[in-house]
Design an enzyme around this catalytic site. Structure first.
Site, PDB file in Angstrom:
ATOM      1  N   ASP A 323       0.839  -1.209   0.000  1.00  0.00           N
ATOM      2  CA  ASP A 323       0.000   0.000   0.000  1.00  0.00           C
ATOM      3  C   ASP A 323       0.869   1.253   0.000  1.00  0.00           C
ATOM      4  O   ASP A 323       0.518   2.259   0.606  1.00  0.00           O
ATOM      5  CB  ASP A 323      -0.967   0.012   1.200  1.00  0.00           C
ATOM      6  CG  ASP A 323      -1.986   1.153   1.123  1.00  0.00           C
ATOM      7  OD1 ASP A 323      -2.247   1.638   0.021  1.00  0.00           O
ATOM      8  OD2 ASP A 323      -2.491   1.567   2.191  1.00  0.00           O
ATOM      9  N   CYS A 632     -13.206   0.511  10.085  1.00  0.00           N
ATOM     10  CA  CYS A 632     -13.906   1.633  10.708  1.00  0.00           C
ATOM     11  C   CYS A 632     -13.905   1.556  12.232  1.00  0.00           C
ATOM     12  O   CYS A 632     -13.859   2.589  12.905  1.00  0.00           O
ATOM     13  CB  CYS A 632     -15.358   1.697  10.232  1.00  0.00           C
ATOM     14  SG  CYS A 632     -15.556   2.238   8.522  1.00  0.00           S
TER      15      CYS A 632
END
Length: 709
Positions: A323, A632
């Site tokens: 990433d 989240c």
């Protein structure tokens, strides 16, 4: 969608309006052009584009607030915002009005002198779209051209608003809304073309940048960053060449390469520069099993803005698998080199930990070095290609590679700034580590993170020693970096990572907010703190400055949020536990405004029901929590102050209520969608059982720590 026009705002004297029309003729009228954007960057009175000028230096030429006067800086007005999610936007200042976006893609216009709300616009984004946003439902700002403002909505729309009234002029859907695309970045406008990319590489999309006519919203061109399916996609030559660097059937998994943030433009060279993101999935062994560079992932690409024609590229992380995006802030500057020559340079500090100085005419590598701690590469070769250490990739099942930087990077989206007088770049940097583990038998799902990792196996255990070690491996700092000598000149250490973006000024100051809730000014010469202000909340956005009626203002959007606070679990409290208090804060010399008392942090106690589930059920819940919930609700179910901490939820003791929310989507209007598409009722209840077990473990750890204190 809703629009509120606020009449009755403070009247501006006619003589002030006359002065403004003399100093900013285009802004006061209706025809902002590229020349106006450049002129505004030179004068500093207006802030007409996201990075101030097309070169994205974020260096204000204003000097009324300087090392000698900054001690007199005070709050002059503030505006509370109507959302408690992360705030990442940079306001624009045009003709006495501040324009700012907030979370959920809303836009507000304020009188820049008084703070009176002039109008506000809500695009009505379906809150269920929040599940497709990797890193909070944020937005980084608007663009201005002609008599319009332009903003990208989370659901993929590009929207034009009348700058004076906030009324919608046109709206164009820029993505396939059946796929998990989002928009969080600020558009740019070049030669009447509105440029916007998108996000979604964590979920499985193919990235691109689009150009849209500023008057009509019609698409002019589209530049894809990864090749399509060979023999099926009608790819141009630059993508056909790129396909040679891929293997397998990457198109089935999207490929990634989203252009979700950085852009810069050189009018003299007529080159647009874009930063390209990570692969989809992260783990290269799934998307391109035989390796390869996977162009144009993690690359800076130069284009012709009128046509989208490819000109050159520079790849920062070939074969990206961590990433390590190259979507971080891009700055253009003419640098005086050690031999006295001047180079037209492009500078970036992407996630991979290396700072790059490259030639912006040709894409040639000039120099680079690591600006944070890294362990995946030993340096850069003569062409700027990272020299990977042996075993850096996580290709073996069950093997964990603790890697620095982690997916948050050595520098994330938070804007840098460049002081041309000192020839220094100021970087909101951080040291982070992450345990990458190959996802055994991984397969993509229609909801949730599709990154090819075992996201559950690597979650931080309920162990004080492990937490202490994690804290020691994460830190944040403001770095002053010499882009010619490739070395750190000075640093300011922060309590934790994820601190705000940067503003540099001709007053020889550097402004930055931080994760501890402090907004501060530092000396550009040596990093000494010259002034600070308690903002009552973490600040991640970058400040800006403008001049109005002979006074210099400094403004910053405050509001804790983004990827780190919602997903990093325990480590996200490194900078201290702060609430989200979303506000626009505006300062000037002699400002006398005060904030209301800071809100108290009254967290519910961790008081779960007893854990009675079997180890198999808890293990199943842990795996699904990592796949669908952790992005989240935090690593190992340790939530922050932005999204509810599930360990403290009253629903843990009520299976039916839990199912109504997590399975059926009872709270989808708040962004909490149902997961019946990917989990059965028993699997969803297993997540509850995992959170119960985890809450019991964490309560014991907390009780022991309290007893030791």
């Amino acid at each position: 969608m809703s629009l509120i026009a606020c009449t009755g705002a403070s009247e501006r004297p006619a003589e002030i309006e006359a002065v403004r029309s003399e100093t900013t003729p285009s802004a006061a009228g209706s025809g902002i052009t590229g020349d106006d954007i450049q002129a505004a960057a030179s004068s500093g009175r207006e802030w007409m584009s996201y990075g101030l000028g097309y070169d994205e230096k974020r260096h204000s030429p204003l000097r009324q607030v300087n090392s000698d006067t900054v001690s007199g800086l005070g709050l002059t007005w503030f505006a509370d915002l109507d959302t408690s999610r992360g705030q990442e936007a940079t306001p624009l200042h045009i003709d006495g009005t501040l324009y700012v976006t907030t979370a959920w893609s809303m836009v507000k216009a304020f009188d820049a002198t008084t703070g009176a709300l002039l109008w506000e616009y809500d695009p009505g984004v379906d809150r269920a779209r929040g599940v497709m946003a990797c890193c909070d439902v944020v937005n980084r700002g608007v663009a201005a051209w002609g008599d319009k403002l332009f903003m990208g909505a989370l659901d993929g729309r590009l929207i034009a608003l009348d700058r004076k009234t906030g009324e919608e002029v046109w709206s164009t859907v820029t993505v396939d809304q059946s796929k998990p695309y989002t928009i969080t970045g600020a558009p740019r406008v070049v030669n009447g073309k509105v440029l916007i990319g998108n996000g979604g590489a964590e979920f499985g999309v193919r990235g691109y940048l689009g150009a849209y006519d500023a008057e009509t919203g019609e698409e002019v061109w589209r530049f894809y960053t990864v090749p399509g399916e060979p023999g099926v996609a009608d790819d141009p030559a630059y993508l056909q060449k790129a396909a040679e660097t891929w293997s397998g059937e990457w198109w089935d998994l999207g490929g990634g390469g989203t252009v979700w943030d950085s852009m810069a433009y050189d009018p003299d060279l007529d080159l647009l520069y874009i930063g390209v993101g990570n692969g989809s999935p992260w783990n290269q062994i799934y998307r391109s099993p035989e390796g390869g560079d996977n162009l144009y992932l993690s690359s800076i690409v130069a284009l012709r803005p009128d046509t989208g024609e490819y000109v050159w590229h520079f790849q920062t992380t070939p074969g990206e698998t961590w990433d390590y995006t190259a979507t971080q802030h891009i700055i253009l500057a003419d640098l005086t080199m050690t031999d006295g020559s001047v180079r037209k340079a492009l500078m970036q500090a992407p996630k991979n930990g290396f700072f790059y100085t490259i030639d912006r005419e040709t894409g040639e590598f000039i120099s680079g070095d690591n600006y944070v701690a890294i362990n995946w590469a030993s340096g850069l070769d003569e062409n700027g290609r990272p020299i990977e250490v042996e075993g850096a990739r996580y290709t073996e099942e069950g093997e964990t590679k603790l890697t620095m930087p982690g997916p948050l990077g050595g520098h994330n989206w938070h804007p840098m700034a460049y002081n041309p007088n000192r020839q220094l770049v100021f970087i909101p940097a951080m040291n982070t580590a992450f345990p990458y583990m190959h996802g055994e038998d991984w397969e993509a799902k229609p909801i949730g993170f599709n990154v090819g990792l075992d996201t559950a196996a690597n979650m931080l255990p309920a162990d004080k020693a492990a937490r202490d070690e994690a804290e020691q491996m994460s830190s944040g700092m403001l770095l002053a970096w010499d882009p010619v000598a490739q070395k750190e000149v000075w640093r300011v250490d922060h309590r934790g990572p994820w601190n705000g973006g940067i503003l540099s000024t001709a007053g020889d100051l550097v402004f930055q907010g931080n994760s501890s809730g402090v907004f501060a000014a530092y000396s550009a010469a040596d990093g000494r703190k010259m002034w600070d202000f308690p903002a009552q909340t973490g600040i991640v956005a970058a400040p800006m400055s403008y001049e109005l009626d002979g006074e210099q203002y400094v403004a910053v959007l405050a509001g804790w949020g983004g990827a780190f606070p919602i997903s990093a679990g325990y480590v996200s409290t490194d900078g201290g536990v702060v609430p989200n208090v979303s506000r626009l804060l505006v300062f000037k010399l002699g400002g006398q405004a005060t904030l209301p008392p800071a809100p108290e942090l009254n967290d519910l106690p961790i008081d779960p029901p007893p854990s009675r589930a079997t180890t198999d059920v808890i293990a199943l819940g842990k795996r699904n929590f990592g796949q669908y919930c952790s992005v989240c609700h935090g690593d190992a179910a340790i939530g922050g102050t932005v999204i509810p901490d599930l360990r403290r939820s009253a629903t843990l003791g009520n299976r039916e209520t839990w199912l109504a929310i997590v399975r059926d989507g009872l709270l989808s209007s708040n962004g909490m969608v149902g997961f019946s598409e990917v989990m059965t009722k028993d699997e969803i209840d297993a997540v509850r059982q995992y959170v119960i077990a985890r809450a019991n473990e964490d309560r014991i750890v907390g009780d022991r720590a309290a007893a030791e204190d």
